[in-house]
Design an enzyme around this catalytic site. Structure first.
Site, PDB file in Angstrom:
ATOM      1  N   SER A  65       0.796  -1.248  -0.072  1.00 26.50           N
ATOM      2  CA  SER A  65       0.042   0.123   0.035  1.00 26.50           C
ATOM      3  C   SER A  65       0.805   1.288   0.055  1.00 26.50           C
ATOM      4  O   SER A  65       1.945   1.141   0.461  1.00 26.50           O
ATOM      5  CB  SER A  65      -0.685  -0.011   1.341  1.00 26.50           C
ATOM      6  OG  SER A  65      -1.675  -1.094   1.371  1.00 26.50           O
TER       7      SER A  65
HETATM    8  N1  SAH Z   1       0.179  -5.391   3.988  1.00 27.14           N
HETATM    9  C1  SAH Z   1       0.796  -5.725   2.883  1.00 27.14           C
HETATM   10  C2  SAH Z   1       0.012  -5.423   1.437  1.00 27.14           C
HETATM   11  C3  SAH Z   1      -1.089  -6.487   1.285  1.00 27.14           C
HETATM   12  S1  SAH Z   1      -1.784  -6.577  -0.309  1.00 27.14           S
HETATM   13  C4  SAH Z   1       2.134  -5.131   2.862  1.00 27.14           C
HETATM   14  O1  SAH Z   1       2.456  -4.220   3.668  1.00 27.14           O
HETATM   15  O2  SAH Z   1       2.955  -5.204   1.928  1.00 27.14           O
HETATM   16  C5  SAH Z   1      -3.064  -7.769   0.322  1.00 27.14           C
HETATM   17  C6  SAH Z   1      -2.331  -9.278   0.790  1.00 27.14           C
HETATM   18  O3  SAH Z   1      -3.408  -9.923   1.275  1.00 27.14           O
HETATM   19  C7  SAH Z   1      -1.991  -9.991  -0.537  1.00 27.14           C
HETATM   20  O4  SAH Z   1      -0.586 -10.314  -0.225  1.00 27.14           O
HETATM   21  C8  SAH Z   1      -2.978 -11.016  -0.430  1.00 27.14           C
HETATM   22  O5  SAH Z   1      -2.177 -12.238  -0.970  1.00 27.14           O
HETATM   23  C9  SAH Z   1      -3.270 -11.172   0.918  1.00 27.14           C
HETATM   24  N2  SAH Z   1      -4.569 -11.784   1.038  1.00 27.14           N
HETATM   25  C10 SAH Z   1      -5.699 -11.902   0.455  1.00 27.14           C
HETATM   26  N3  SAH Z   1      -6.686 -12.534   0.896  1.00 27.14           N
HETATM   27  C11 SAH Z   1      -6.122 -12.915   1.900  1.00 27.14           C
HETATM   28  C12 SAH Z   1      -6.675 -14.048   2.981  1.00 27.14           C
HETATM   29  N4  SAH Z   1      -7.913 -14.566   2.953  1.00 27.14           N
HETATM   30  N5  SAH Z   1      -5.977 -14.413   3.989  1.00 27.14           N
HETATM   31  C13 SAH Z   1      -4.731 -13.930   4.076  1.00 27.14           C
HETATM   32  N6  SAH Z   1      -4.001 -13.070   3.050  1.00 27.14           N
HETATM   33  C14 SAH Z   1      -4.780 -12.624   2.180  1.00 27.14           C
END
Ligand code: SAH
Length: 251
Positions: free
Chosen positions: A102
């Site tokens: 993000s």
């Molecule tokens: N917080 C992260 C950015 C996340 S992008 C950072 O600082 O880099 C969102 C992430 O959520 C992705 O990696 C995606 O694979 C994960 N995601 C999506 N659905 C999910 C779920 N049900 N459980 C765990 N992770 C999930």
């Protein structure tokens, strides 16, 4: 024929001279590299300070714990190497597998909303690069983070360890179910857009706890929601429009 020993350079002395020359050459080669690395990390440091001032403070992020954490975490180490120079720009960046890290402002905003700090236990859903988890950990909070893509969970674990955030616990799995063994949590930060608030996450929130979660249709604008739990009462408030990658479900 006998050779005069004084005229012949003994092998060990010759080898010693070659070794000396080689080390001098190596040093000559390495010195500029070390200087470059120091210069580079100083310029990343400047870019980070600039990011904190212009993207965060100027836009109203005022919690000092959050600002200090954003100053401490080297965001350029959480993006692919080819994008390191863009790490402090005012936008999200791709981190592979179709996922994104993000925008700095959103990370700081979500951090400020859940007010992390020493002794606070926080669950993050969507580890991705591990950046948000590192920012939460930099406040002194105890951080648990779940990532559904095993490769990302693995690389984030390795990265967090390498950068000294070894207290963050990462597991691969579907964050929908939370992390019951470590519940209840003072706060839950969801970094993928869900169509509804997963009930297990509500259950694992402490009485008086806060959850921040983007809710809405995937691939469209979603609403960042603040969810608060007081006894059996749940209140929700819309914070701002956001755009996150979709919350996926394990098959
Ligand atoms: N917080 C992260 C950015 C996340 S992008 C950072 O600082 O880099 C969102 C992430 O959520 C992705 O990696 C995606 O694979 C994960 N995601 C999506 N659905 C999910 C779920 N049900 N459980 C765990 N992770 C999930």
């Amino acid at each position: 024929m006998r050779m005069h020993p004084a005229r012949q350079t003994p092998f060990s002395a010759r080898a010693g001279r070659i070794l000396l020359l080689a080390s001098a050459l190596l040093l000559l080669l390495l010195l500029p590299c070390a200087a470059l690395a120091a210069e580079e990390s100083a310029s990343f440091g400047q870019a980070r300070e600039q990011m904190v001032r212009s993207q965060l403070e100027r836009r109203g992020i005022s919690d000092q714990t959050t600002l200090q954490a954003m100053r401490r975490v080297p965001r350029h180490n959480f993006v692919p190497e080819s994008l390191a120079r863009e790490a402090y720009a005012d936008r999200p960046l791709p981190i592979g597998y179709g996922q994104t890290i993000s925008q700095p402002y959103i990370v700081a905003y979500m951090t400020q909303v859940v007010a992390p700090g020493p002794g606070r236990r926080i669950l993050e859903i969507g580890t991705g690069s591990g950046y948000q988890a590192a920012v939460l950990a930099a406040t002194g909070a105890e951080v648990y983070s779940i990532e559904i893509i095993p490769e990302l969970a693995e690389s984030a674990t390795e990265r967090l360890r390498r950068l000294g955030f070894e207290t963050v616990r990462v597991k691969a799995g579907d964050g929908y179910f939370g992390w019951a063994e470590n519940a209840p949590f003072d706060a839950i930060v969801v970094t993928a857009a869900a169509e509804f608030i997963p009930p297990p996450l509500l259950d694992q929130l402490k009485d008086g706890g806060r959850m921040v979660i983007p809710v809405g249709t995937p691939f469209f604008v979603q609403t960042l929601m603040l969810v608060e739990k007081r006894g059996t009462e749940i209140t929700t408030n819309s914070l701002m429009p956001v755009r996150f990658v979709p919350f996926r479900r394990a098959e």
